[in-house]
Design a protein around this motif. Structure first.
Motif, mmCIF file in Angstrom:
data_model
loop_
_atom_site.group_PDB
_atom_site.id
_atom_site.type_symbol
_atom_site.label_atom_id
_atom_site.label_comp_id
_atom_site.label_asym_id
_atom_site.label_seq_id
_atom_site.Cartn_x
_atom_site.Cartn_y
_atom_site.Cartn_z
ATOM 1 N N ALA A 73 8.803 -3.838 5.812
ATOM 2 C CA ALA A 73 8.821 -2.649 6.659
ATOM 3 C C ALA A 73 10.213 -2.023 6.665
ATOM 4 N N ILE A 74 10.264 -0.697 6.634
ATOM 5 C CA ILE A 74 11.527 0.048 6.684
ATOM 6 C C ILE A 74 11.733 0.535 8.116
ATOM 7 N N VAL A 75 12.828 0.116 8.734
ATOM 8 C CA VAL A 75 13.129 0.468 10.127
ATOM 9 C C VAL A 75 14.428 1.274 10.139
ATOM 10 N N GLN A 76 14.376 2.481 10.697
ATOM 11 C CA GLN A 76 15.533 3.369 10.703
ATOM 12 C C GLN A 76 15.569 4.167 11.996
ATOM 13 N N ASN A 77 16.788 4.600 12.347
ATOM 14 C CA ASN A 77 16.907 5.583 13.427
ATOM 15 C C ASN A 77 16.433 6.933 12.915
ATOM 16 N N THR A 82 18.181 6.398 20.029
ATOM 17 C CA THR A 82 17.067 5.877 20.821
ATOM 18 C C THR A 82 15.707 6.083 20.141
ATOM 19 N N ASP A 83 15.699 6.835 19.056
ATOM 20 C CA ASP A 83 14.452 7.071 18.321
ATOM 21 C C ASP A 83 14.422 6.201 17.076
ATOM 22 N N VAL A 84 13.324 5.519 16.873
ATOM 23 C CA VAL A 84 13.167 4.603 15.746
ATOM 24 C C VAL A 84 11.902 4.966 14.989
ATOM 25 N N ILE A 85 12.004 4.950 13.679
ATOM 26 C CA ILE A 85 10.835 5.204 12.846
ATOM 27 C C ILE A 85 10.611 3.989 11.951
ATOM 28 N N ILE A 86 9.361 3.585 11.831
ATOM 29 C CA ILE A 86 8.976 2.421 11.033
ATOM 30 C C ILE A 86 8.023 2.891 9.945
ATOM 31 N N ARG A 87 8.336 2.564 8.694
ATOM 32 C CA ARG A 87 7.483 2.915 7.563
ATOM 33 C C ARG A 87 7.053 1.638 6.846
#
Length: 303
Positions: A73-77, A82-87
């Motif tokens: 999984a790719i985890v980035q701001n 405070t915002d996180v996106i998971i791909r």
């Protein structure tokens, strides 16, 4: 009137031809061997966007996902800290909801799920094919436009420079394994427009000076024309690069690929519009006669 010394750009066209050839071969080899690292827009998968009440601990989120079996999984701001996106690449439509459930349970009430999306593989393939087709149509349209506005030799030189720029940007992303998504594709199309604009400005001056400088050869005319437009080229490129560098560092992860593609494209496009497109005009043996419009013979319809 200020007398500007003419720079002999075309003296270095052969070394730059070699550089362009090396760049093209290296980029094509990387695209053939490593290929592009397509993002979820093209491959399909799950996307989850979360909002935290405080700056998110990305390492803790990654640890949670690894514990759930999602090691890739790719985890980035995403914009703010405070915002996180998971791909995550997957063909399971329910995966995004499952990831959101696991992460929110771990984070407690401090986590809010803003969106959960799934892009199917079929949709991704259609986006990839349509994006590539759009790029080819753009280049074909440019070939027709420049051929009609100037002349066929100008069109061939301009399109050759554009192909050089596009292949370099694609090869750069392929070689470094950077994610290629729709934002990067949009940047590549923007590079085509930017590079063409630079080339058209120089071609306009070349065409004008060919008519004014009747005692000069084509190579000297191109050197004079490029020198006259150099200040405009540098001012445009540097001011645009300043904006793009700011966007790269402060625009957040979602804009980083877009900004980087444009930075690379503008850098390579500046030298290709000077050496590749102009140099090809000399190799294609451009003459003043090429700019003379073809006269149609009048037909006498009188009986």
């Amino acid at each position: 009137m200020i007398n500007i010394k003419t720079i002999n750009f075309m003296r270095l066209r052969k070394p730059f031809y070699v550089l362009a050839l090396i760049v093209m071969i290296g980029s094509i080899a990387s695209l053939a061997v490593k290929q592009l690292n397509f993002g979820l827009d093209f491959t399909g998968g799950a996307l989850v966007e979360l909002n935290y009440s405080e700056p998110a601990d990305l390492d803790a989120v990654r640890a949670t996902l690894r514990a759930g079996g999602w090691d890739d999984a790719i985890v980035q701001n995403f914009g703010a800290s405070t915002d996180v996106i998971i791909r995550l690449s997957s063909d399971d439509p329910e995966l995004g909801s499952e990831i959101a459930r696991v992460v929110t349970q771990q984070g407690g009430a401090d986590v809010v799920v803003k969106r959960v999306e799934f892009i199917g593989p079929q949709v991704g393939e259609e986006l990839r094919d349509q994006g590539g087709l759009g790029m080819l149509l753009a280049i074909a349209g440019i070939l027709v436009y420049v051929g009609l506005r100037f002349q066929l030799k100008f069109a061939v030189a301009a399109v050759a420079a554009l192909l050089h720029d596009v292949i370099f940007v694609l090869g750069f992303f392929s070689l470094l394994g950077l994610t290629f998504d729709l934002t990067v594709l949009a940047a590549v199309l923007a590079v085509i427009g930017y590079s063409l604009n630079d080339t058209i400005v120089v071609f306009d001056r070349v065409r004008e000076n060919l008519r004014l400088m009747r005692n000069s050869d084509v190579e000297h005319v191109i050197n004079v024309s490029t020198t006259q437009t150099l200040a405009r080229t540098l001012a445009t490129s540097i001011s645009t690069l300043l904006v793009l560098v700011s966007l790269y560092w402060f625009g957040g992860e979602s804009m980083r690929g877009f900004a980087l593609a444009l930075i690379v494209g503008i850098g390579v496009g500046t030298y290709s519009s000077i050496y590749v497109s102009n140099g090809l005009l000399i190799n294609l043996r451009l003459t003043r006669e090429d700019l003379i419009p073809t006269q149609l013979e009048e037909v006498d319809d009188r009986p």
